[in-house]
Every structure is written in C-alpha cells, then in structure tokens.
Design a protein around this motif. Structure first.
Motif, short mmCIF file in Angstrom:
data_model
loop_
_atom_site.label_atom_id
_atom_site.label_comp_id
_atom_site.label_asym_id
_atom_site.label_seq_id
_atom_site.Cartn_x
_atom_site.Cartn_y
_atom_site.Cartn_z
N UNK A 101 4.54 -40.27 20.36
CA UNK A 101 3.83 -41.10 19.40
C UNK A 101 2.37 -40.66 19.42
N UNK A 102 1.58 -41.20 18.52
CA UNK A 102 0.14 -40.90 18.50
C UNK A 102 -0.48 -41.48 19.77
N UNK A 103 -1.25 -40.63 20.46
CA UNK A 103 -1.88 -41.01 21.72
C UNK A 103 -3.38 -40.79 21.59
N UNK A 104 -4.15 -41.85 21.83
CA UNK A 104 -5.62 -41.75 21.76
C UNK A 104 -6.13 -41.31 23.12
N UNK A 105 -6.84 -40.21 23.15
CA UNK A 105 -7.42 -39.70 24.40
C UNK A 105 -8.93 -39.84 24.37
N UNK A 106 -9.49 -40.34 25.46
CA UNK A 106 -10.93 -40.46 25.62
C UNK A 106 -11.40 -39.46 26.68
N UNK A 107 -12.70 -39.28 26.77
CA UNK A 107 -13.25 -38.31 27.72
C UNK A 107 -12.75 -38.57 29.12
N UNK A 108 -12.44 -37.47 29.81
CA UNK A 108 -11.97 -37.57 31.18
C UNK A 108 -10.94 -36.51 31.48
N UNK A 109 -10.36 -36.63 32.67
CA UNK A 109 -9.33 -35.68 33.08
C UNK A 109 -8.00 -36.40 33.23
N UNK A 110 -6.96 -35.68 32.86
CA UNK A 110 -5.60 -36.18 32.92
C UNK A 110 -4.73 -35.12 33.58
N UNK A 111 -3.55 -35.51 34.00
CA UNK A 111 -2.56 -34.53 34.46
C UNK A 111 -1.30 -34.73 33.62
N UNK A 112 -0.61 -33.62 33.36
CA UNK A 112 0.66 -33.70 32.65
C UNK A 112 1.70 -32.93 33.45
N UNK A 113 2.94 -33.39 33.32
CA UNK A 113 4.05 -32.78 34.06
C UNK A 113 5.37 -33.26 33.49
N UNK A 115 8.96 -34.67 35.09
CA UNK A 115 9.75 -35.01 36.27
C UNK A 115 11.22 -34.58 36.15
N UNK A 116 11.68 -34.29 34.94
CA UNK A 116 13.07 -33.89 34.74
C UNK A 116 13.29 -32.41 35.00
N UNK A 117 12.24 -31.59 34.85
CA UNK A 117 12.40 -30.14 34.95
C UNK A 117 12.50 -29.64 36.38
N UNK A 118 11.87 -30.12 37.39
CA UNK A 118 10.52 -30.68 37.47
C UNK A 118 9.47 -29.58 37.49
N UNK A 119 8.26 -29.94 37.05
CA UNK A 119 7.16 -28.98 36.98
C UNK A 119 6.03 -29.43 37.89
N UNK A 120 5.10 -28.52 38.19
CA UNK A 120 3.85 -28.95 38.86
C UNK A 120 3.05 -29.84 37.91
N UNK A 121 1.99 -30.43 38.42
CA UNK A 121 1.06 -31.19 37.58
C UNK A 121 -0.03 -30.25 37.09
N UNK A 122 -0.28 -30.32 35.80
CA UNK A 122 -1.29 -29.47 35.16
C UNK A 122 -2.43 -30.33 34.66
N UNK A 123 -3.62 -29.71 34.48
CA UNK A 123 -4.82 -30.45 34.08
C UNK A 123 -5.03 -30.41 32.57
N UNK A 124 -5.35 -31.59 32.03
CA UNK A 124 -5.76 -31.74 30.64
C UNK A 124 -7.14 -32.38 30.68
N UNK A 125 -8.14 -31.69 30.15
CA UNK A 125 -9.52 -32.19 30.14
C UNK A 125 -9.90 -32.58 28.72
N UNK A 126 -10.47 -33.78 28.59
CA UNK A 126 -10.96 -34.23 27.27
C UNK A 126 -12.48 -34.32 27.37
N UNK A 127 -13.14 -33.57 26.48
CA UNK A 127 -14.62 -33.53 26.47
C UNK A 127 -15.17 -34.38 25.35
#
Length: 127
Positions: A101-113, A115-127
């Motif tokens: 769905x539409x996701x509103x992102x504000x400044x900061x750092x997030x991680x995405x991954x 759990x079903x695959x499973x994958x490492x956690x990756x960084x998403x930075x919002x400036x």
C-alpha cells in the motif's frame, strides 16, 4: 423509484472512493526491489521524504517471499514495530511481483528484509 436512486447513490459512492484511491496511488513513487535466494539484489536505498509503494519481485526464489520495513533501532522481530502499510498486499509467489500500500516515509533510517526468504537486514535512508 427509491430503489433506483439508492442503487445509483451506492454506485456513485464506490466510483468516488475508487477514484480517490487511484489519486492517492498516482502521487506515490514506486520502489522496485528484487529478491533472489536469500538476498535482496538492492542492498541499500536512499530516498527523499514522501509517499512510496514497494514493488517486490520474486526472482526464482522457489517459494513465497514478502517485505518488512522497520524504523532502524526498533526490534524487527516484533510485528508491532513493522510499518504495516509497507507489507506486500499478499505473499509474492515464485517469479511474480506484488505491491505494498502507499507508505509515507519521513526522514530517518529504516531497515528492510524478508523473513520468508530469509534475507539479511538492509538499510533504507530517507533524507
């Protein structure tokens, strides 16, 4: 006559609601991410503040995959910390794509991954 007016009113309501949702979706930027076995091919992202839709591609993982986005520093193992609008609307089957769905992102750092695959956690930075 009253039934006809009621049916028209209901149809008009659904049409206006659908158009409002289309308008919201069209203002969001789509971020396409691909998963292969055990990894996302994009290992970090930098975005600006705004509305996003995450499109997740399952590139021959061999089973369903998903997508989880969490503010950095929050316990990613707890679903209450997940940004639930970023979840794909249904699990991504092998060699298909699904969207969030539409996701509103504000400044900061997030991680995405995933759990079903499973994958490492990756960084998403919002400036």
């Amino acid at each position: 006559m009253k039934k006809i007016i009621a049916v028209i009113a209901i149809a008009l309501t659904f049409t206006l609601t659908g158009n409002a949702q289309d308008t919201m979706t069209s203002k969001a930027t789509t971020v396409s991410l691909e998963q292969t076995k055990g990894v996302f091919t994009q290992t970090e992202l930098t975005l600006t503040e705004g509305d996003y839709i995450f499109e997740i591609a399952n590139n021959n993982v061999g089973h369903q995959v998903g997508f989880v986005l969490v503010p950095k520093g929050a316990d990613a193992s707890k679903p209450e910390n997940h940004i639930q609008t970023a979840y794909v609307t249904k699990a991504v089957e092998n060699n298909t794509k699904e969207r969030s769905k539409v996701t509103k992102l504000t400044k900061g750092e997030y991680v995405y991954f995933c759990p079903l695959n499973p994958t490492p956690q990756y960084t998403l930075t919002v400036k």
